[in-house]
Every structure is written in C-alpha cells, then in structure tokens.
Write an enzyme that holds these catalytic residues in place. Structure first.
Site, PDB file in Angstrom:
ATOM      1  N   ASP A 117       0.917  -1.236   0.111  1.00 33.93           N
ATOM      2  CA  ASP A 117       0.064   0.153   0.036  1.00 33.93           C
ATOM      3  C   ASP A 117       0.985   1.381   0.181  1.00 33.93           C
ATOM      4  OD1 ASP A 117      -2.340  -1.437   0.092  1.00 33.93           O
ATOM      5  OD2 ASP A 117      -2.652  -1.474   2.260  1.00 33.93           O
ATOM      6  N   ASP A 133      -6.973  -1.474  -4.540  1.00 36.32           N
ATOM      7  CA  ASP A 133      -7.936  -1.100  -3.584  1.00 36.32           C
ATOM      8  C   ASP A 133      -8.876  -0.152  -4.291  1.00 36.32           C
ATOM      9  OD1 ASP A 133      -6.754  -2.561  -1.582  1.00 36.32           O
ATOM     10  OD2 ASP A 133      -5.752  -0.866  -0.882  1.00 36.32           O
TER      11      ASP A 133
END
Length: 165
Positions: A117, A133
């Site tokens: 991330d 995401d």
C-alpha cells in the site's frame, strides 16, 4: 467469445497497472520518508499490509487467498450470466474492475506475503491503500448506485437460481 476476450485483456491491463505501481512503491518508497504530494493532504507512504481493509485480520494470508478464490468463482458465474448488451456494459465493467483488484492484491499475498500500500490521505488520516483497492472500492460504490438506481429488479433476475415458469 468477444465478451470474454475483451474482459480478460482488460483484467490483465488493470492488473499490470496495479503491479507496476506497487513495484514503483517498492523501488522508490520502501525504507524512505513519505513523498509529500500536497503537504497535509496527500502523500505516498510505503506500507506492508498483512491484513485486509484498514489492517483488520492481520497475518491471515491463507484465509484471504481462499476467500479471494471463492469471490473470483462467484464473479465468473455472475459475468457468465451477464448479457452482452449495452444495457449491461456498466455491470460488466464493474465485474472486470473488481476482478482485477482482487487478483492484484492476491498476487501480493501469494508472492510477497503482504499487500503493498502507498497512497495516504493525511488530511483525513485515511488508511493507506493501493491501485487495486481503488478498483474494488470505487467499483463497489458504482455497483451500489447501479443496483439501487439503474437496474430494475426484473433485469437482475438473470442471476437468480429460481426456475422460470
């Protein structure tokens, strides 16, 4: 056949974009201070997420891989039943994006043991996230709008297990 070929190509392109951005994050952000895009608002900040959304269920990679496989099977069933007409194009596109996002994060879990991330909205202290995401979250929002306001109940009966009279 065209419906499936274009979906597969689209999914591969979207997965490539997701994986490429994660490689860039690994190469340029790992073990570095966050790269501030807009001070106090948005930055690129490397994070190894070993859980699900918002970091829940840490270190349960096998669980996530199995759940993703189950979701992908359900998605294939839904896509197969979705008519290849203009009316259902938005629904087919949401399926493609959800599939690409699920596979993108599953690739990370299988080969890295965690999901990379790197997008961080510091203004609202939103959890750090990635391109896959975005695919899943934005698409679920669009899917909710489509199901609530665009498609009528009878148009969605194609997904029912009920026998038609």
């Amino acid at each position: 056949m065209k419906k499936y070929l274009s979906a597969i190509i689209s999914i591969f392109v979207l997965i490539f974009i997701d994986q490429y951005t994660k490689i860039l994050a690994l190469t340029h952000l790992k073990n570095q201070d966050p790269f501030v895009i807009w001070d106090g608002v948005f930055e690129l900040c490397y994070l190894e997420n070993r859980g699900a959304a918002f970091g829940i269920f840490q270190n349960r990679q096998i669980f996530f891989i199995i759940m993703t496989a189950i979701v992908l099977i359900a998605i294939m069933f839904i896509y197969k039943r979705t008519p290849d007409t203009k009316k259902y194009l938005p629904l087919r596109l949401t399926i493609i994006f959800i599939t690409a996002g699920a596979i993108g994060n599953m690739i990370d879990r299988i080969f890295r043991g965690y999901v990379v991330d790197f997008f961080y909205f510091s203004l609202i202290d939103f959890p750090i996230f990635n391109v896959a995401d975005i695919y899943v979250t934005a698409t679920f929002f669009l899917l909710a709008i489509l199901l609530l306001f665009y498609y009528k109940d009878e148009e969605l009966e194609i997904y029912s297990f009920k026998k038609k009279n």
